[in-house]
Scaffold this motif. Structure first.
Motif, short mmCIF file in Angstrom:
data_model
loop_
_atom_site.label_atom_id
_atom_site.label_comp_id
_atom_site.label_asym_id
_atom_site.label_seq_id
_atom_site.Cartn_x
_atom_site.Cartn_y
_atom_site.Cartn_z
N LEU A 121 0.83 -1.21 0.00
CA LEU A 121 0.00 0.00 0.00
C LEU A 121 0.86 1.25 0.00
O LEU A 121 0.58 2.21 -0.73
CB LEU A 121 -0.93 -0.01 1.22
CG LEU A 121 -1.75 1.26 1.44
CD1 LEU A 121 -2.73 1.49 0.29
CD2 LEU A 121 -2.50 1.21 2.76
N PHE A 122 1.92 1.25 0.81
CA PHE A 122 2.70 2.47 0.99
C PHE A 122 3.92 2.56 0.07
O PHE A 122 4.60 3.59 0.05
CB PHE A 122 3.14 2.59 2.45
CG PHE A 122 1.99 2.77 3.40
CD1 PHE A 122 1.31 3.98 3.45
CD2 PHE A 122 1.58 1.74 4.23
CE1 PHE A 122 0.24 4.15 4.32
CE2 PHE A 122 0.51 1.91 5.10
CZ PHE A 122 -0.16 3.12 5.14
N THR A 123 4.22 1.49 -0.66
CA THR A 123 5.35 1.53 -1.58
C THR A 123 4.94 1.44 -3.04
O THR A 123 5.71 1.80 -3.92
CB THR A 123 6.33 0.38 -1.27
OG1 THR A 123 5.65 -0.88 -1.38
CG2 THR A 123 6.92 0.51 0.13
N ASN A 124 3.72 0.96 -3.29
CA ASN A 124 3.23 0.83 -4.65
C ASN A 124 2.30 2.00 -4.96
O ASN A 124 1.25 2.15 -4.34
CB ASN A 124 2.49 -0.50 -4.81
CG ASN A 124 2.12 -0.78 -6.26
OD1 ASN A 124 1.85 0.14 -7.02
ND2 ASN A 124 2.09 -2.04 -6.63
N ALA A 125 2.71 2.82 -5.91
CA ALA A 125 1.92 4.02 -6.23
C ALA A 125 0.53 3.66 -6.73
O ALA A 125 -0.44 4.35 -6.43
CB ALA A 125 2.66 4.84 -7.29
N GLU A 126 0.41 2.55 -7.46
CA GLU A 126 -0.89 2.14 -7.98
C GLU A 126 -1.85 1.76 -6.85
O GLU A 126 -3.06 2.00 -6.95
CB GLU A 126 -0.70 0.95 -8.92
CG GLU A 126 -1.98 0.51 -9.61
CD GLU A 126 -1.76 -0.64 -10.58
OE1 GLU A 126 -2.76 -1.20 -11.06
OE2 GLU A 126 -0.59 -0.97 -10.83
N SER A 127 -1.32 1.18 -5.78
CA SER A 127 -2.16 0.79 -4.65
C SER A 127 -2.54 2.00 -3.80
O SER A 127 -3.64 2.06 -3.26
CB SER A 127 -1.43 -0.24 -3.78
OG SER A 127 -1.16 -1.42 -4.50
N PHE A 128 -1.61 2.95 -3.67
CA PHE A 128 -1.85 4.09 -2.79
C PHE A 128 -2.63 5.20 -3.48
O PHE A 128 -3.26 6.03 -2.82
CB PHE A 128 -0.52 4.64 -2.27
CG PHE A 128 -0.66 5.65 -1.17
CD1 PHE A 128 -1.11 5.26 0.08
CD2 PHE A 128 -0.36 6.98 -1.39
CE1 PHE A 128 -1.26 6.19 1.10
CE2 PHE A 128 -0.50 7.91 -0.38
CZ PHE A 128 -0.95 7.52 0.87
N MET A 129 -2.60 5.24 -4.81
CA MET A 129 -3.23 6.32 -5.56
C MET A 129 -4.71 6.49 -5.26
O MET A 129 -5.19 7.64 -5.12
CB MET A 129 -3.02 6.09 -7.06
CG MET A 129 -3.44 7.27 -7.91
SD MET A 129 -2.48 8.75 -7.53
CE MET A 129 -3.19 9.92 -8.67
#
Length: 568
Positions: free
Chosen positions: A346-354
């Protein structure tokens, strides 16, 4: 000719508000009516005929009424019980029970329903547990009307917890004591004295519950299955097809007509009620002990069963958020497989956090804008320097009688039209359209709460500021708003929390490159979603609960005092 600068500013402000109300509330909805009922310059009822010939559309209308009537019963029973268990009757562990019951305040909508599906669905943890003990257990048990009603009931008692709690605390203990001294039994005291004082609040909650049932989206959409779909999910389905958009529009209009009719009828019934308080002085309510051992045991049993129903999803969602995607897919909880990989993603993958960034920006901007607009309109209506100022109240409350889906469909029809009178999608921008829709749907709530707060302002405080030469703007920003800040912060927090995982509006108006959280969660709840996407739902839900809890906690500020120089 010399113009008074203050008068010019006042006129400009009112003209701006008139334009905003016309541009974003009145015209889009009138355009929807015109689009549906006028064809080539002639009145046409072809869209209504299409609805009457559609078995799915008619069945959705019937299902909405069934769900709304059922929710009135179940939510009032459960909501009233959880308040009485924590505020009226003296039960063991009441503080712990209250924490469990208040979980409905920190998550809801599509996120909550998706969490319930992963727990009670065909491969859910609880379904697996029951299947292991019951041979031939039907794994499809949590689908249809019963599943929708269950989820809707335990996700919608937050209003009872907020409003009925205050009503119970305001019950006059002197009246209860007087009745007990005259020999009245506990049940008689509750039925004849306590319950009648709660009727106004319960009636208001009943109206809201019925309207919520008519407009239900998430629960029917996710756990309703093919056999139980209500009006709003059908509107979403029909709106996706160019050949059936007019059916979606007619259903949205029909829902609005039902809402307006019910509000008028139920409000008239409420006005005919006679609720009086005969006590001149009130004493603080003391919790009542249940003297009968049998009823005391039953009350504790019911209270803790409800506690488990509320807490079990929360606890399991937190535990599963630390499980790997395979375990989540199978609904198997293994303490040896705990991992932080999901949170790391969540906090390292931009696609997940976006999706969080998108939702936070939308929710925060909408919460601030709508609260400020609520303050301005409430101020004009409260002071009413001109007779026309009272009319702004109706403009602010107009979205209250319109279902969210009707507002979304109206925006969809209006801003997609290149010939739109005020704006079109190209001119105003797709991203701004969804933000404006958020502001519109939250306007009635923000206005009503702010308007009520204005009655608590001491007029002498404002007069003192003016006598010291303070301008209207200074008085507003340095005297009135600081005084109202606790209420305004609460309004912003509630608006922010409710919009953070919104799906009802977003599904119609979101931009594919900026997908909000509600859309992502809904997509991950489908059968075709990947295991990684399903695993992220639990992480999204945990973070969402933390954020909403934090916002509610931070906005629970103490009442502020006016500036020292204005105090006598």
């Amino acid at each position: 000719m010399k113009f008074d600068r203050k008068i010019v500013q006042k006129i400009a402000l009112r003209l701006l508000l008139v334009w905003l109300i016309l541009a974003f509330i009145v015209l889009p909805n009138f355009n929807l009516l015109y689009t549906v009922f006028v064809n080539n310059g002639q009145v046409s009822f072809r869209a209504i005929e299409k609805v009457l010939k559609s078995e799915r559309a008619l069945k959705s209308i019937f299902n909405s009424f069934i769900l709304a009537c059922s929710m009135v019963v179940t939510i009032n029973v459960v909501g009233t019980l959880v308040v009485l268990f924590t505020e009226y009757w003296d039960l063991k562990g009441a503080k712990m029970l209250k924490i469990g019951y208040m979980t409905s305040l920190i998550y809801g909508g599509v996120v909550l329903v998706t969490g319930y599906k992963f727990l009670y669905g065909d491969t859910g943890f609880l379904t697996n547990a029951m299947a292991s003990f019951i041979p031939g257990f039907n794994r499809q048990w949590f689908v249809g009307f019963a599943a929708v009603l269950f989820v809707a009931t335990f996700s919608s008692t937050s209003n009872h917890i907020m409003f009925l709690t205050s009503a119970v605390r305001n019950v006059d203990y002197h009246t209860i004591e007087a009745a007990r001294n005259m020999g009245a039994k506990p049940f008689t005291v509750f039925w004849k004295i306590v319950l009648p004082t709660l009727k106004p609040t319960l009636f208001a909650l009943t109206i809201f519950t019925f309207l919520s049932g008519l407009s239900a989206v998430s629960a029917p959409l996710i756990v309703g299955g093919a056999d139980f779909q209500t009006i709003n999910p059908m509107i979403i389905t029909f709106a996706k097809s160019s050949s059936s958009k007019d059916i979606a529009a007619v259903l949205a209009i029909f829902l609005a007509i039902m809402t307006i009719t019910l509000l008028v009828v139920l409000s008239r019934i409420e006005r005919n009620g006679n609720y009086i308080s005969i006590s001149k002085t009130k004493a603080r309510l003391k919790k009542q002990k249940i003297e009968s051992p049998l009823w005391n045991a039953i009350a504790h049993l019911v209270a803790y069963v409800l506690f488990l129903i509320y807490m079990l999803p929360v606890v399991l969602i937190i535990l599963f958020s630390f499980q790997d995607p395979v375990a989540i897919e199978k609904g198997q909880l293994d303490f040896s497989n705990f991992t932080l990989k999901n949170y790391s993603q969540l906090f390292t993958n931009a696609e997940s956090f976006m999706p969080y960034v998108v939702s936070i920006v939308y929710a925060a901007l909408a919460a601030v804008i709508v609260t400020l607009l609520g303050v301005v309109i409430a101020r004009l209506v409260h002071k009413a320097e001109y007779k026309v100022d009272k009319l702004f109240q109706w403009g602010a409350l107009m979205p209250w009688i319109l279902p969210n889906t009707m507002i979304a469909v109206a925006f969809l029809f209006y801003f997609n039209n290149p010939q739109a009178v005020v704006f079109n999608r190209v001119l105003i921008g797709t991203l701004a359209i969804m933000l404006i829709a958020y502001v519109v749907v939250k306007m009635p709530f923000s206005y009503r709460m702010t308007r009520a707060a204005f009655f608590s302002i001491d007029n002498n405080m404002e007069e003192a500021a003016k006598s010291m030469g303070a301008s209207t703007f200074y008085t507003m920003t340095r005297v009135i708003i600081p005084f109202l800040l606790p209420v305004l912060m609460s309004v912003m927090a509630l608006n922010f929390n409710s919009l953070l995982a919104d799906y009802d509006l977003s599904v119609f108006l979101y931009h594919p490159l900026f997908t909000p959280l509600g859309i992502v969660v809904r997509s991950a709840s489908t059968e075709t979603a990947t295991t990684s996407a399903k695993a992220m739902i639990f992480v999204y839900t945990v973070v969402l609960m933390i954020m909403t809890s934090t916002s509610l906690y931070l906005t629970r500020t103490k009442d502020r005092k006016p500036p020292k120089k204005l105090r006598k």
